[in-house]
Design an enzyme around this catalytic site. Structure first.
Site, PDB file in Angstrom:
ATOM      1  N   ASN A  11      11.776  10.614  -2.559  1.00  0.00           N
ATOM      2  CA  ASN A  11      11.156   9.945  -1.416  1.00  0.00           C
ATOM      3  C   ASN A  11      12.225   9.224  -0.569  1.00  0.00           C
ATOM      4  OD1 ASN A  11       9.873   8.103   0.264  1.00  0.00           O
ATOM      5  ND2 ASN A  11       8.299   7.572  -1.217  1.00  0.00           N
ATOM      6  N   ASP A  69       8.611   2.678  -9.831  1.00  0.00           N
ATOM      7  CA  ASP A  69       7.269   3.225  -9.740  1.00  0.00           C
ATOM      8  C   ASP A  69       6.396   2.144  -9.120  1.00  0.00           C
ATOM      9  OD1 ASP A  69       5.656   5.496 -10.152  1.00  0.00           O
ATOM     10  OD2 ASP A  69       4.599   4.438 -11.737  1.00  0.00           O
ATOM     11  N   SER A  70       5.577   2.567  -8.164  1.00  0.00           N
ATOM     12  CA  SER A  70       4.741   1.601  -7.462  1.00  0.00           C
ATOM     13  C   SER A  70       3.288   2.003  -7.546  1.00  0.00           C
ATOM     14  CB  SER A  70       5.130   1.541  -5.980  1.00  0.00           C
ATOM     15  OG  SER A  70       6.484   1.237  -5.847  1.00  0.00           O
ATOM     16  N   LYS A 168       9.196  -4.430   7.606  1.00  0.00           N
ATOM     17  CA  LYS A 168       8.599  -4.245   6.274  1.00  0.00           C
ATOM     18  C   LYS A 168       9.537  -4.798   5.206  1.00  0.00           C
ATOM     19  CE  LYS A 168       6.857  -0.824   2.943  1.00  0.00           C
ATOM     20  NZ  LYS A 168       6.759   0.572   2.536  1.00  0.00           N
TER      21      LYS A 168
HETATM   22  P1  IMP Z   1       5.657   6.204  -6.619  1.00  0.00           P
HETATM   23  O1  IMP Z   1       6.332   4.945  -6.949  1.00  0.00           O
HETATM   24  O2  IMP Z   1       6.495   7.063  -5.726  1.00  0.00           O
HETATM   25  O3  IMP Z   1       5.127   6.940  -7.819  1.00  0.00           O
HETATM   26  O4  IMP Z   1       4.446   5.755  -5.733  1.00  0.00           O
HETATM   27  C1  IMP Z   1       3.101   5.967  -6.042  1.00  0.00           C
HETATM   28  C2  IMP Z   1       2.340   6.218  -4.761  1.00  0.00           C
HETATM   29  O5  IMP Z   1       2.317   5.026  -3.998  1.00  0.00           O
HETATM   30  C3  IMP Z   1       2.915   7.316  -3.888  1.00  0.00           C
HETATM   31  O6  IMP Z   1       1.848   8.039  -3.324  1.00  0.00           O
HETATM   32  C4  IMP Z   1       3.656   6.576  -2.806  1.00  0.00           C
HETATM   33  O7  IMP Z   1       3.618   7.251  -1.559  1.00  0.00           O
HETATM   34  C5  IMP Z   1       2.855   5.286  -2.718  1.00  0.00           C
HETATM   35  N1  IMP Z   1       3.753   4.185  -2.376  1.00  0.00           N
HETATM   36  C6  IMP Z   1       4.794   3.720  -3.115  1.00  0.00           C
HETATM   37  N2  IMP Z   1       5.417   2.723  -2.478  1.00  0.00           N
HETATM   38  C7  IMP Z   1       4.754   2.563  -1.304  1.00  0.00           C
HETATM   39  C8  IMP Z   1       4.935   1.682  -0.204  1.00  0.00           C
HETATM   40  O8  IMP Z   1       5.856   0.860  -0.131  1.00  0.00           O
HETATM   41  N3  IMP Z   1       4.041   1.803   0.795  1.00  0.00           N
HETATM   42  C9  IMP Z   1       3.016   2.704   0.775  1.00  0.00           C
HETATM   43  N4  IMP Z   1       2.820   3.551  -0.206  1.00  0.00           N
HETATM   44  C10 IMP Z   1       3.684   3.489  -1.254  1.00  0.00           C
END
Ligand code: IMP
Length: 188
Positions: A11, A69-70, A168
């Site tokens: 990403n 991871d978010s 942001k």
């Molecule tokens: P991951 O950390 O990439 O697994 O994120 C999980 C989901 O949350 C993914 O669909 C990301 O696009 C979304 N996501 C993670 N960080 C953000 C953010 O800062 N803003 C909006 N969406 C997020």
């Protein structure tokens, strides 16, 4: 710590946000795309910790790296999509979330990031960041990625997607976690 640090992600949005905050440190951040095994778990901490153990143990990655991871935890949906945020974004997306929340007055939610740092010989450290906010009634804005168009962080009237990267980056779940990581790295 000095030198190169890898961010395991596909990403580019994440790279930009984190890189922006490492400015001033003697660290060069690069991305590395690796298949990250996401175990099914109840917490982001477990997902990150076991994912890193897999990258080190099975994939034999012996460089310093971070993996974050978010997840978006919506109160009225009992924390959904939470640890399933990536899957939900890919399937029903923001429109699906807005549909699920149609008619719901409680729009409060928390965006969370867990950032795991692996330094060979030193093991794994986890850094957490979270920010509260509200889910909009409709998508707004074109910046950012993922859930940005439907999340308004506390203290703002705009969604993350209505903010530039710099705006942001003044405060977000990822930046709160990144600042803790930066403090840790500065002390190395
Ligand atoms: P991951 O950390 O990439 O697994 O994120 C999980 C989901 O949350 C993914 O669909 C990301 O696009 C979304 N996501 C993670 N960080 C953000 C953010 O800062 N803003 C909006 N969406 C997020």
């Amino acid at each position: 710590m000095k030198g190169r640090l890898y961010l395991i992600t596909g990403n580019p949005g994440k790279l930009k946000e984190i890189k922006n905050r490492l400015d001033g440190l003697d660290i060069e951040l690069s991305t590395m795309e690796e298949d990250f095994v996401e175990i099914q778990a109840d917490t982001l901490e477990e997902v990150v910790f076991f994912g890193i153990e897999h990258l080190v143990g099975e994939k034999r990655i012996d460089r310093p790296f971070i993996k974050d991871d978010s997840g978006l935890f919506i109160d009225a949906l009992d924390g959904f999509p939470g640890v399933y945020s990536a899957y939900v974004q890919q399937t029903i997306g923001n429109d699906g979330i807005l549909q699920l929340m149609k008619g719901m007055d409680d729009r409060t939610a928390t965006f969370k990031t867990v950032m795991g740092l692996h330094i060979p010989g030193e093991g794994i450290s986890l850094f957490r960041g979270e920010i509260k906010g509200d889910i909009t009634l409709e998508k707004r804005g074109f910046f950012g990625f993922g859930y940005d168009p439907i999340f308004i962080p506390e203290g703002s009237e705009r969604t993350f997607a209505e903010m530039t990267l710099e705006e942001k980056n003044r405060d977000s779940h990822r930046i709160r976690a990144t600042m803790k990581l930066v403090d840790h790295l500065s002390m190395e």
